[in-house]
Design an enzyme around this catalytic site. Sequence first.
Site, PDB file in Angstrom:
ATOM      1  N   ILE A 112       2.998  -7.248   7.139  1.00  0.00           N
ATOM      2  CA  ILE A 112       3.048  -5.852   7.313  1.00  0.00           C
ATOM      3  C   ILE A 112       3.858  -5.146   6.357  1.00  0.00           C
ATOM      4  O   ILE A 112       5.115  -5.531   6.202  1.00  0.00           O
ATOM      5  CB  ILE A 112       3.353  -5.539   8.773  1.00  0.00           C
ATOM      6  CG1 ILE A 112       2.484  -6.188   9.766  1.00  0.00           C
ATOM      7  CG2 ILE A 112       3.493  -4.041   9.052  1.00  0.00           C
ATOM      8  CD1 ILE A 112       2.644  -5.781  11.137  1.00  0.00           C
ATOM      9  N   ASP A 113       3.334  -4.080   5.789  1.00  0.00           N
ATOM     10  CA  ASP A 113       4.053  -3.252   4.711  1.00  0.00           C
ATOM     11  C   ASP A 113       5.483  -2.807   5.379  1.00  0.00           C
ATOM     12  O   ASP A 113       5.434  -2.833   6.646  1.00  0.00           O
ATOM     13  CB  ASP A 113       3.244  -1.922   4.191  1.00  0.00           C
ATOM     14  CG  ASP A 113       1.994  -2.445   3.855  1.00  0.00           C
ATOM     15  OD1 ASP A 113       2.079  -3.505   3.194  1.00  0.00           O
ATOM     16  OD2 ASP A 113       1.200  -1.381   3.754  1.00  0.00           O
ATOM     17  N   ARG A 114       6.364  -2.381   4.568  1.00  0.00           N
ATOM     18  CA  ARG A 114       7.853  -2.053   4.871  1.00  0.00           C
ATOM     19  C   ARG A 114       7.477  -0.663   5.890  1.00  0.00           C
ATOM     20  O   ARG A 114       8.113  -0.682   6.973  1.00  0.00           O
ATOM     21  CB  ARG A 114       8.453  -1.777   3.865  1.00  0.00           C
ATOM     22  CG  ARG A 114      10.004  -1.291   4.212  1.00  0.00           C
ATOM     23  CD  ARG A 114      10.859  -0.835   3.197  1.00  0.00           C
ATOM     24  NE  ARG A 114       9.959   0.497   2.191  1.00  0.00           N
ATOM     25  CZ  ARG A 114      10.550   0.876   1.238  1.00  0.00           C
ATOM     26  NH1 ARG A 114      11.886   0.381   0.625  1.00  0.00           N
ATOM     27  NH2 ARG A 114       9.871   1.862   0.653  1.00  0.00           N
TER      28      ARG A 114
END
Length: 306
Positions: A138-140
Site C-alpha cells: 500500500i502506498d505511504r
Amino acid sequence: MEPKILQATSEDAGTRLDSFLSAHLEGVSRSAAARLLADGQVLCNGNILSKSERIIGSETIYVTLPEAVETTVTAQDIALDVVYEDDDVIVVNKPTGLVVHPAPGHPDGTLVNALLHHCGDSLSGVGGEKRPGIVHRIDRDTSGLIIAAKNDAAHLALSAQLADHTLSRTYECLVVGNLREDTGTIDAPIGRHHTDRKKMTVTPHNSRHAVTHWEVIARYRGVTHVRCRLETGRTHQIRVHMAHIGHPILGDTVYGAKKPVPGLTGQCLHAVALRFIHPRTGETVALHCPLPEEFQAYLKKLANQL
C-alpha cells in the site's frame, strides 16, 4: 539448495521463459523470475537461459531458488492497529504516512520494522530474505488493510491467491469531479512514466495489464465518493487509473492537483476491505475497517455543503 525441476510441454511452446517460470513456480512473480534468470539460476542442458527466450515445448529446466538470508532491517516498537492475527497471517490497518518497506529516504520507521518487532521469530523467508512476508503493498499516503504472512507456506498460498484474484481488495476514495456513470471498469495497462521514473502511467510500452472496477457510493459538489475493487495490483493502480479517466484522487499531489487540499494531510484513498482464503484452514476470512477520521470528517464537510 537442490534445484527445482520443471518439465515444459507442447502447451507451453512459444511462452516467454519469465512467464513460464512465474506460472510454474508457486509464489514467484514474473519480476522475481526475471531476477533468477539474470542471476544465472535457470539452466537447460547446462546452459544459462535469458528471460527473452521462449519455450520450445520439451525442455527440462532447472531452477535454483535463493536461500532465505537474515534481514538487515531492525525491529522497532511501532504501534500497530492489528485487525486480525493468528499463527499464519497478520492483517494491519495501516495509517496514512507509514511506509511499508525500508528504502532510500526511509531506512526505518516502516511497517516492516514494526512487524519484525511484533512477530518476533514468526517470519516468512519467501523472496530470499527472512522477514515478515508482505503479500501486497500500500502506498505511504494510502491507509487501510494490508496482509503479511508469518511463514513461507502462508506466503506462497496468499501470493497464489493474489495472482488468481481470490484474494480480494476493496478501496474507498474521494475523486475530483462527477463521474457520469454509476459503475465502470478501467482496463488500461500501467507502466513506468517515460520521463518521470518515480511515477506510473497508462501506456502500451513496457507495461502490465491492469484492471480496476469502480462504483459510485455518493455524489457531492465537485467530488464523488467511489468504491474500487482491484482485479490486478499494479503500483499506484487506483491513483493512475482514476487520473487517467479525468478524476484523480482528492489530495493526490502526484497524479492530481499539485497543491494540498485544505483539511486533508494526504490523499483520500483507504483499503477498506480484504477477503482471502485462510492458507491453513481453507476458510474464507472477510475483514473490514472504518474510514480514517480525517476522511470521515471531510465527508461530513461535503454533506453539509449540499
